[in-house]
Design a protein around this motif. Structure first.
Motif, short mmCIF file in Angstrom:
data_model
loop_
_atom_site.label_atom_id
_atom_site.label_comp_id
_atom_site.label_asym_id
_atom_site.label_seq_id
_atom_site.Cartn_x
_atom_site.Cartn_y
_atom_site.Cartn_z
N HIS A 5 0.85 -1.18 0.00
CA HIS A 5 0.00 0.00 0.00
C HIS A 5 0.89 1.23 0.00
O HIS A 5 1.81 1.33 0.79
CB HIS A 5 -0.89 0.05 1.25
N VAL A 6 0.59 2.18 -0.87
CA VAL A 6 1.38 3.41 -0.97
C VAL A 6 0.76 4.47 -0.08
O VAL A 6 -0.45 4.58 0.02
CB VAL A 6 1.40 3.90 -2.43
N GLY A 7 1.61 5.34 0.51
CA GLY A 7 1.09 6.35 1.40
C GLY A 7 1.51 7.78 1.12
O GLY A 7 1.38 8.62 1.98
N ILE A 8 2.04 8.10 -0.03
CA ILE A 8 2.35 9.50 -0.39
C ILE A 8 2.25 9.61 -1.90
O ILE A 8 2.23 8.61 -2.60
CB ILE A 8 3.73 9.94 0.14
N LEU A 9 2.19 10.82 -2.42
CA LEU A 9 1.77 10.98 -3.80
C LEU A 9 2.81 11.34 -4.85
O LEU A 9 2.51 11.23 -6.02
CB LEU A 9 0.65 12.03 -3.86
N CYS A 10 4.00 11.82 -4.51
CA CYS A 10 4.93 12.30 -5.54
C CYS A 10 6.32 11.70 -5.37
O CYS A 10 6.81 11.55 -4.27
CB CYS A 10 5.07 13.82 -5.48
N ALA A 11 6.95 11.41 -6.51
CA ALA A 11 8.36 11.01 -6.54
C ALA A 11 9.01 11.83 -7.64
O ALA A 11 8.52 11.87 -8.77
CB ALA A 11 8.50 9.52 -6.83
N MET A 12 10.11 12.52 -7.32
CA MET A 12 10.84 13.28 -8.32
C MET A 12 11.76 12.33 -9.07
O MET A 12 12.57 11.63 -8.44
CB MET A 12 11.67 14.38 -7.65
N VAL A 13 11.62 12.27 -10.38
CA VAL A 13 12.42 11.35 -11.19
C VAL A 13 13.05 12.11 -12.35
O VAL A 13 12.55 13.14 -12.78
CB VAL A 13 11.56 10.18 -11.73
N GLY A 14 14.17 11.60 -12.85
CA GLY A 14 14.84 12.25 -13.96
C GLY A 14 14.26 11.84 -15.31
O GLY A 14 14.13 12.64 -16.21
N ASP A 51 -6.75 1.35 -4.76
CA ASP A 51 -7.21 2.43 -5.62
C ASP A 51 -7.12 3.82 -4.99
O ASP A 51 -7.29 4.81 -5.67
CB ASP A 51 -8.67 2.19 -6.04
N ASP A 52 -6.88 3.90 -3.68
CA ASP A 52 -6.97 5.20 -3.02
C ASP A 52 -5.69 6.03 -3.10
O ASP A 52 -5.75 7.24 -2.97
CB ASP A 52 -7.42 5.05 -1.56
N PHE A 53 -4.53 5.43 -3.32
CA PHE A 53 -3.29 6.20 -3.41
C PHE A 53 -2.52 5.76 -4.65
O PHE A 53 -2.58 4.62 -5.06
CB PHE A 53 -2.39 5.98 -2.19
N GLU A 54 -1.77 6.70 -5.20
CA GLU A 54 -0.87 6.39 -6.30
C GLU A 54 0.31 7.34 -6.22
O GLU A 54 0.25 8.37 -5.55
CB GLU A 54 -1.58 6.49 -7.65
N ILE A 55 1.39 6.99 -6.90
CA ILE A 55 2.59 7.82 -6.92
C ILE A 55 2.68 8.49 -8.28
O ILE A 55 2.61 7.82 -9.31
CB ILE A 55 3.85 6.97 -6.69
N SER A 56 2.83 9.79 -8.27
CA SER A 56 3.06 10.55 -9.50
C SER A 56 4.56 10.63 -9.73
O SER A 56 5.30 11.08 -8.86
CB SER A 56 2.48 11.95 -9.40
#
Length: 146
Positions: A5-14, A51-56
């Protein structure tokens, strides 16, 4: 694999394509969305069955004017990384390690359950966490020091 289960929404990627491959192949996440708005591409992944969390997966180089705002938004969340919850931290650790995920710490018992850490290839920190059922609230003696 154990349910994650994911618990935060953003990851900075190159590189969003490279990140998408890593998140789907190494973590077993699924593609949720891949939309382009002008010069801004928004790619999202999430744990199967959640379905409630995803990572951008955000590439700040495309829109450097937005990068400080995104980092500020992430900082306001008060987390030092992406929280990935699992039903069994030690088993998930072994499965992810076998897939080539490099861990920064091994699973250890902590006051709230079992926890360990890893990073994606872009430096985003993760906490793989199994929260134990709590019958007695933690006391100041059982809480970690700041």
């Amino acid at each position: 694999m154990n349910k994650l289960h994911v618990g935060i929404l953003c990851a900075m990627v190159g590189d969003q394509d490279e990140a998408l491959e890593w998140y789907t192949n190494k973590l077993g996440f699924e593609l949720r969305g891949d939309v382009t708005y002008g010069d801004w591409r928004w790619v999202t992944v999430g744990a199967p069955g959640q379905d409630d969390f995803e990572i951008s997966l955000i590439n700040p180089d495309v829109r450097p004017d937005l990068a400080p705002k995104i980092r500020e938004m992430m900082a306001l969340g008060g987390l030092n990384g992406i929280i990935v919850q699992t039903d069994d931290c030690r088993a998930s650790y072994e499965e992810l390690k076998a897939r080539g995920v490099e861990f920064t710490s091994e699973p250890e018992d902590v006051f709230y359950g079992v926890d360990c850490g890893f990073r994606d290839p872009f430096g985003n920190g993760f906490r793989l966490t199994q929260v134990a059922p709590v019958t007695v609230p933690p006391t100041p003696e059982t809480m970690p020091s700041a």
